[in-house]
Structures are given as C-alpha cells and as structure tokens.
Design a protein around this motif. Sequence first.
Motif, PDB file in Angstrom:
ATOM      1  N   LYS A 161      12.114  13.634  -8.129  1.00 14.43           N
ATOM      2  CA  LYS A 161      12.290  12.183  -8.172  1.00 14.43           C
ATOM      3  C   LYS A 161      10.917  11.527  -8.279  1.00 14.43           C
ATOM      4  O   LYS A 161       9.979  11.902  -7.589  1.00 14.43           O
ATOM      5  N   PHE A 162      10.814  10.538  -9.120  1.00 13.59           N
ATOM      6  CA  PHE A 162       9.566   9.822  -9.304  1.00 13.59           C
ATOM      7  C   PHE A 162       9.750   8.364  -8.903  1.00 13.59           C
ATOM      8  O   PHE A 162      10.858   7.846  -8.912  1.00 13.59           O
ATOM      9  N   LEU A 163       8.649   7.721  -8.566  1.00 16.13           N
ATOM     10  CA  LEU A 163       8.715   6.299  -8.266  1.00 16.13           C
ATOM     11  C   LEU A 163       9.126   5.529  -9.507  1.00 16.13           C
ATOM     12  O   LEU A 163       8.700   5.826 -10.600  1.00 16.13           O
ATOM     13  N   THR A 164       9.941   4.534  -9.330  1.00 18.37           N
ATOM     14  CA  THR A 164      10.336   3.686 -10.454  1.00 18.37           C
ATOM     15  C   THR A 164       9.749   2.292 -10.296  1.00 18.37           C
ATOM     16  O   THR A 164       9.142   1.761 -11.206  1.00 18.37           O
ATOM     17  N   ALA A 165       9.907   1.708  -9.119  1.00 19.96           N
ATOM     18  CA  ALA A 165       9.423   0.342  -8.923  1.00 19.96           C
ATOM     19  C   ALA A 165       7.908   0.292  -8.905  1.00 19.96           C
ATOM     20  O   ALA A 165       7.286  -0.642  -9.382  1.00 19.96           O
ATOM     21  N   ILE A 166       7.306   1.295  -8.352  1.00 18.15           N
ATOM     22  CA  ILE A 166       5.840   1.337  -8.233  1.00 18.15           C
ATOM     23  C   ILE A 166       5.348   2.639  -8.834  1.00 18.15           C
ATOM     24  O   ILE A 166       5.826   3.709  -8.488  1.00 18.15           O
ATOM     25  N   SER A 167       4.405   2.567  -9.724  1.00 17.28           N
ATOM     26  CA  SER A 167       3.880   3.774 -10.359  1.00 17.28           C
ATOM     27  C   SER A 167       2.906   4.470  -9.440  1.00 17.28           C
ATOM     28  O   SER A 167       1.976   3.868  -8.928  1.00 17.28           O
ATOM     29  N   VAL A 168       3.135   5.759  -9.238  1.00 14.59           N
ATOM     30  CA  VAL A 168       2.215   6.524  -8.398  1.00 14.59           C
ATOM     31  C   VAL A 168       0.834   6.592  -9.034  1.00 14.59           C
ATOM     32  O   VAL A 168      -0.188   6.626  -8.355  1.00 14.59           O
ATOM     33  N   LEU A 169       0.807   6.585 -10.356  1.00 10.04           N
ATOM     34  CA  LEU A 169      -0.482   6.636 -11.052  1.00 10.04           C
ATOM     35  C   LEU A 169      -1.359   5.467 -10.658  1.00 10.04           C
ATOM     36  O   LEU A 169      -2.587   5.577 -10.581  1.00 10.04           O
ATOM     37  N   ALA A 170      -0.736   4.348 -10.414  1.00  7.51           N
ATOM     38  CA  ALA A 170      -1.510   3.158 -10.052  1.00  7.51           C
ATOM     39  C   ALA A 170      -2.244   3.372  -8.742  1.00  7.51           C
ATOM     40  O   ALA A 170      -3.297   2.787  -8.500  1.00  7.51           O
ATOM     41  N   LEU A 171      -1.709   4.243  -7.912  1.00  2.30           N
ATOM     42  CA  LEU A 171      -2.318   4.478  -6.616  1.00  2.30           C
ATOM     43  C   LEU A 171      -3.590   5.325  -6.719  1.00  2.30           C
ATOM     44  O   LEU A 171      -4.305   5.498  -5.755  1.00  2.30           O
ATOM     45  N   CYS A 172      -3.810   5.871  -7.885  1.00  7.88           N
ATOM     46  CA  CYS A 172      -5.020   6.671  -8.094  1.00  7.88           C
ATOM     47  C   CYS A 172      -6.207   5.800  -8.471  1.00  7.88           C
ATOM     48  O   CYS A 172      -7.295   6.288  -8.760  1.00  7.88           O
ATOM     49  N   PHE A 173      -5.993   4.496  -8.512  1.00  9.69           N
ATOM     50  CA  PHE A 173      -7.049   3.552  -8.864  1.00  9.69           C
ATOM     51  C   PHE A 173      -8.255   3.767  -7.973  1.00  9.69           C
ATOM     52  O   PHE A 173      -8.142   3.906  -6.773  1.00  9.69           O
ATOM     53  N   SER A 174      -9.426   3.793  -8.548  1.00 13.45           N
ATOM     54  CA  SER A 174     -10.653   4.008  -7.792  1.00 13.45           C
ATOM     55  C   SER A 174     -11.644   2.892  -8.066  1.00 13.45           C
ATOM     56  O   SER A 174     -11.766   2.413  -9.177  1.00 13.45           O
ATOM     57  N   LEU A 175     -12.335   2.480  -7.027  1.00 15.59           N
ATOM     58  CA  LEU A 175     -13.295   1.393  -7.196  1.00 15.59           C
ATOM     59  C   LEU A 175     -14.658   1.896  -7.662  1.00 15.59           C
ATOM     60  O   LEU A 175     -15.451   1.138  -8.200  1.00 15.59           O
ATOM     61  N   SER A 176     -14.938   3.162  -7.458  1.00 16.09           N
ATOM     62  CA  SER A 176     -16.247   3.657  -7.871  1.00 16.09           C
ATOM     63  C   SER A 176     -16.234   5.176  -7.990  1.00 16.09           C
ATOM     64  O   SER A 176     -15.422   5.851  -7.388  1.00 16.09           O
ATOM     65  N   HIS A 177     -17.170   5.697  -8.767  1.00 16.89           N
ATOM     66  CA  HIS A 177     -17.361   7.137  -8.888  1.00 16.89           C
ATOM     67  C   HIS A 177     -18.848   7.420  -8.678  1.00 16.89           C
ATOM     68  O   HIS A 177     -19.703   6.595  -8.981  1.00 16.89           O
ATOM     69  N   ALA A 178     -19.127   8.602  -8.147  1.00 23.77           N
ATOM     70  CA  ALA A 178     -20.520   8.939  -7.866  1.00 23.77           C
ATOM     71  C   ALA A 178     -21.300   9.255  -9.135  1.00 23.77           C
ATOM     72  O   ALA A 178     -22.506   9.024  -9.195  1.00 23.77           O
ATOM     73  N   THR A 179     -20.641   9.771 -10.152  1.00 23.40           N
ATOM     74  CA  THR A 179     -21.335  10.172 -11.370  1.00 23.40           C
ATOM     75  C   THR A 179     -21.946   8.972 -12.079  1.00 23.40           C
ATOM     76  O   THR A 179     -21.282   7.978 -12.342  1.00 23.40           O
ATOM     77  N   VAL A 180     -23.231   9.082 -12.382  1.00 24.20           N
ATOM     78  CA  VAL A 180     -23.945   8.023 -13.101  1.00 24.20           C
ATOM     79  C   VAL A 180     -24.423   8.595 -14.425  1.00 24.20           C
ATOM     80  O   VAL A 180     -25.115   9.599 -14.466  1.00 24.20           O
ATOM     81  N   TYR A 181     -24.036   7.936 -15.538  1.00 23.73           N
ATOM     82  CA  TYR A 181     -24.387   8.438 -16.864  1.00 23.73           C
ATOM     83  C   TYR A 181     -25.582   7.717 -17.470  1.00 23.73           C
ATOM     84  O   TYR A 181     -26.221   8.236 -18.382  1.00 23.73           O
ATOM     85  N   ALA A 182     -25.856   6.520 -16.984  1.00 22.05           N
ATOM     86  CA  ALA A 182     -26.982   5.747 -17.503  1.00 22.05           C
ATOM     87  C   ALA A 182     -27.222   4.562 -16.567  1.00 22.05           C
ATOM     88  O   ALA A 182     -26.441   4.335 -15.632  1.00 22.05           O
ATOM     89  N   THR A 183     -28.303   3.863 -16.799  1.00 23.30           N
ATOM     90  CA  THR A 183     -28.549   2.620 -16.061  1.00 23.30           C
ATOM     91  C   THR A 183     -28.912   1.530 -17.059  1.00 23.30           C
ATOM     92  O   THR A 183     -29.532   1.800 -18.097  1.00 23.30           O
ATOM     93  N   GLU A 186       9.288   8.336  -1.849  1.00 27.62           N
ATOM     94  CA  GLU A 186      10.549   7.647  -1.578  1.00 27.62           C
ATOM     95  C   GLU A 186      10.405   6.677  -0.404  1.00 27.62           C
ATOM     96  O   GLU A 186      10.890   5.542  -0.455  1.00 27.62           O
ATOM     97  N   LYS A 187       9.723   7.119   0.652  1.00 27.15           N
ATOM     98  CA  LYS A 187       9.496   6.235   1.795  1.00 27.15           C
ATOM     99  C   LYS A 187       8.669   5.024   1.382  1.00 27.15           C
ATOM    100  O   LYS A 187       8.949   3.892   1.796  1.00 27.15           O
ATOM    101  N   PHE A 188       7.651   5.267   0.592  1.00 28.31           N
ATOM    102  CA  PHE A 188       6.783   4.183   0.132  1.00 28.31           C
ATOM    103  C   PHE A 188       7.571   3.183  -0.704  1.00 28.31           C
ATOM    104  O   PHE A 188       7.473   1.973  -0.515  1.00 28.31           O
ATOM    105  N   ARG A 189       8.365   3.707  -1.638  1.00 30.86           N
ATOM    106  CA  ARG A 189       9.169   2.838  -2.494  1.00 30.86           C
ATOM    107  C   ARG A 189      10.134   1.995  -1.668  1.00 30.86           C
ATOM    108  O   ARG A 189      10.275   0.789  -1.880  1.00 30.86           O
ATOM    109  N   ASN A 190      10.767   2.643  -0.694  1.00 33.87           N
ATOM    110  CA  ASN A 190      11.724   1.924   0.144  1.00 33.87           C
ATOM    111  C   ASN A 190      11.047   0.854   0.990  1.00 33.87           C
ATOM    112  O   ASN A 190      11.581  -0.251   1.168  1.00 33.87           O
ATOM    113  N   GLU A 191       9.856   1.183   1.505  1.00 34.33           N
ATOM    114  CA  GLU A 191       9.130   0.213   2.333  1.00 34.33           C
ATOM    115  C   GLU A 191       8.723  -1.006   1.514  1.00 34.33           C
ATOM    116  O   GLU A 191       8.893  -2.150   1.943  1.00 34.33           O
ATOM    117  N   VAL A 192       8.185  -0.754   0.301  1.00 35.14           N
ATOM    118  CA  VAL A 192       7.765  -1.859  -0.554  1.00 35.14           C
ATOM    119  C   VAL A 192       8.968  -2.688  -0.988  1.00 35.14           C
ATOM    120  O   VAL A 192       8.911  -3.924  -1.019  1.00 35.14           O
TER     121      VAL A 192
END
Length: 269
Positions: free
Chosen positions: A4-26, A247-253
């Motif tokens: 079973k997969f989330l329908t109302a809320i995408s689990v992929l969205a929860l992988c959102f990250s604000l930053s990564h340590a890897t720096v490719y340039a400045t 499922e718990k997360f979906r139900n709570e939201v």
Amino acid sequence: MKIKFLTAISVLALCFSLSHATVYATVDGEDVTADDVALVIRNPQVNFAQLPKDTQNAVINQAVEKKLLAKEALKSGVKSNPQYVEALKRVEADLALEIWMQDKFSKVKVTDEEINTFHKNNPEQFVIPTELNANHILVKTEDEAKAIIKEISSAKDKKAKFVELATSKSQDPGTAKKGGELGWFFENQMVPEFGKAASTLKKGDFTKTPVKSQFGYHIIMLNDSKPSKTLVLSEVKENVRQMLIEEKFRNEVSKIAGELRKKAKIDIK
C-alpha cells in the motif's frame, strides 16, 4: 505481496532536504551544493554521480549561472514586484507544509506487536503465487498449431524440436529469436487462456491441443515451476513497518484536515 502506498500525501515529498554537504563550486563565496544541482536536473531518478563527466560539468555550470542570475534579479529590486510577493507567499506556505509533514512523519511509530498482528491477520497479502517458466509457439491458425504439435510429439528430443520450431515458425517476434522462451512469470500475468493452460502442465510437458487466445494459437511447453509460498514475518517485517507508518501518517493527516475543514469557511466554485 500487496504493497500500500500513500495517496493523499506523497512519501517522496518527505524526502525533501534543505541542504547537502557536497559542494561542487562556489560563487562569490556561496556554495553550489547538491541541492542546487538537483534543481537544475529536475529529475529525482537521475543520479548525478553516474552522469558522464562533461555532463556533470555542464550541470554545475548551469547551477553557477543560476546563482549569478538570481543575485542579479535580487539586486534589481524584484522583491517589491507584486508577482514576487505573491509567489513568495505560496512558496512559504508550501515550505511550511513540507517541514510540518516531515516533523509529523518522523514522530510516527509502529511497534513489533502491531507488525506481528498485521502479518498474522492478513496472510493473503503475503502470498507469492506459483511461478512458471515456459516456452511457447504462436501461430495464426488452429491447423498450423496442430501440425506443429504433431511434429513435436513425433520428435525424439521434444524440447530441441520445440525450440527449433519456435525459432522458425512462431509469430511472436519477441520470443521467436529465443526459441520461444518466456522466462519466469505468474499465471495472472498472461492472458487467461494461456495462464490457465500453462498452470496445468507438468515440468517438461507441452500442450497437446492448441491454446486459443486473442493473439492466435499457442503451443506451450513448461520448463519449470516454483510452488506458491507465504512470506514469513522475517522476510517482510521492514516492508510492513514502513507500510503501517505510512498508513498511520496518512490517517493522522486526514484526521487533522477533517477537523480543520469543520472549522473553516469553504466555498468551492
């Protein structure tokens, strides 16, 4: 196993990250990170590290240009533009929701007892059906199929003759070049007539009457089979844990959204 997969809320969205340590340039002391690169690629399925070096460099340079142009845009006074102000409000709301959901998701817990109970009470979800391995020959007419069956039946090495005729006479171009080989499949993956006929064969046997389907007439030889089995808890425990968390997360939201709807004045036009 049914997943079973989330329908109302995408689990992929929860992988959102604000930053990564890897720096490719400045750029003027500001880092160009993996997040900046991801915004240029815009495809989570693409692994930047596996791209050719020249492509990586092109992406990094696009990210650098993006930084430079963004700085120029900010210096231009765009912040006072009504479109910018309105867009910023939308982005702010989306970001707030994203972080809020991440926080909610991280707090959802599932006990071993809950996992055990689900596995025990839903055995049908953990059944792997019988798996079959076969070759087939596909022709247009029943007479053609009967003639081929007769030729195979009279052959000393029936498997060799089957492969030979599949290569030369089968009208399924995808398998003919492989001697009619289909590989492993489940009965319900094939059209009903084919799947049923294949499932009744014994290892090494072939259909003695043509099997008619929407594609034509088949002759099927079963090479091997794997019996149906039910996956034990140790094989699926982590999958069940993740499914129950989602499922718990979906139900709570959904519950929170429902409560908010009752209090809100909503006018759908």
